[in-house]
Motif scaffolding. Structure first.
Motif, mmCIF file in Angstrom:
data_model
loop_
_atom_site.group_PDB
_atom_site.id
_atom_site.type_symbol
_atom_site.label_atom_id
_atom_site.label_comp_id
_atom_site.label_asym_id
_atom_site.label_seq_id
_atom_site.Cartn_x
_atom_site.Cartn_y
_atom_site.Cartn_z
ATOM 1 N N ARG A 129 2.463 15.433 5.594
ATOM 2 C CA ARG A 129 3.153 14.753 6.689
ATOM 3 C C ARG A 129 4.203 15.670 7.299
ATOM 4 N NH1 ARG A 129 7.394 13.139 8.044
ATOM 5 N NH2 ARG A 129 8.413 13.397 6.048
ATOM 6 N N LEU A 147 -4.821 13.131 -2.331
ATOM 7 C CA LEU A 147 -3.513 13.788 -2.371
ATOM 8 C C LEU A 147 -2.552 13.033 -3.284
ATOM 9 C CD1 LEU A 147 -2.944 14.485 1.448
ATOM 10 C CD2 LEU A 147 -3.993 15.992 -0.251
ATOM 11 N N TYR A 171 1.009 14.349 -0.124
ATOM 12 C CA TYR A 171 0.999 13.532 1.093
ATOM 13 C C TYR A 171 2.257 13.809 1.916
ATOM 14 C CZ TYR A 171 1.297 9.532 4.192
ATOM 15 O OH TYR A 171 1.431 8.746 5.308
ATOM 16 N N GLU A 172 3.407 13.805 1.273
ATOM 17 C CA GLU A 172 4.662 14.063 1.982
ATOM 18 C C GLU A 172 4.703 15.488 2.533
ATOM 19 O OE1 GLU A 172 7.059 12.094 3.133
ATOM 20 O OE2 GLU A 172 5.775 10.492 2.376
ATOM 21 N N ARG A 212 -3.654 4.081 4.179
ATOM 22 C CA ARG A 212 -2.998 5.303 3.726
ATOM 23 C C ARG A 212 -3.479 5.676 2.322
ATOM 24 N NH1 ARG A 212 2.973 4.641 4.295
ATOM 25 N NH2 ARG A 212 2.435 4.823 6.479
ATOM 26 N N ARG A 213 -3.558 4.692 1.429
ATOM 27 C CA ARG A 213 -4.031 4.964 0.062
ATOM 28 C C ARG A 213 -5.483 5.444 0.055
ATOM 29 N NH1 ARG A 213 -1.108 0.452 -0.741
ATOM 30 N NH2 ARG A 213 -2.926 -0.912 -0.662
ATOM 31 N N PHE A 262 -5.961 9.028 2.084
ATOM 32 C CA PHE A 262 -5.289 10.172 1.465
ATOM 33 C C PHE A 262 -5.325 10.107 -0.058
ATOM 34 C CE2 PHE A 262 -3.452 9.588 5.692
ATOM 35 C CZ PHE A 262 -3.746 10.820 6.239
#
Length: 156
Positions: free
Chosen positions: A142, A133, A138-139, A126-127, A130
């Motif tokens: 999502r 961002l 990121y949120e 994930r790091r 993304f």
């Protein structure tokens, strides 16, 4: 604006198509899938295997048809993925005692250990994937993808 993949200096999506959200999303999804598979390669699984293991880890034993429906994949794809996991001793099929026509798929102890190891890598993935961002972006992404995904929600 120059967008590059980090390899060969070429854009992931050519400038001529950069206004096409469908092209951007498709190419980014393909790149994320490749990065996901690379992240799990040392565990000898792909992202699709992790999805099956994760679903079984969260939900417990599931009928193959329910597993396919929850993951929104073709039943033949689930059969192939479960065959591969079962061949490695990570999952097993057993008859459902309530309906002997149904096979339930469940994680083995080895499958639970491998799932835990794979889950540990997800944060790093994930790091890395993304990194461009912020946490808020990121949120937001999502949330937007979750909202967009409801277009294909089924009642099945």
């Amino acid at each position: 604006m120059t967008r590059t993949t980090g390899t060969e200096g070429r854009p992931l999506v050519p400038e001529e198509l950069s206004d096409r959200v469908d092209c951007l999303l498709s190419k980014v999804a393909e790149a994320v899938r490749k990065d996901t598979d690379a992240t799990f390669a040392s565990l000898d699984i792909r992202g699709a295997h992790h999805s099956v293991l994760r679903m079984l880890g969260v939900c417990g034993p599931l009928a193959q048809k329910d597993l396919a429906a929850r993951l929104r994949v073709d039943s033949s794809t689930i059969v192939d993925l479960v065959d591969q996991l079962e061949g490695r001793g990570l999952a097993e099929r057993r008859r459902d005692l309530k309906d002997r026509r149904v096979y339930l798929v469940e994680l083995t102890e080895s499958g639970q250990r491998l799932l835990a190891a794979a889950d540990e890598r997800v944060g790093g993935l994930r790091r890395d994937v993304f990194a461009a961002l912020s946490a808020a972006e990121y949120e937001q992404l999502r949330g937007l993808l979750d909202k967009l995904s409801t277009r294909w929600t089924t009642s099945a």
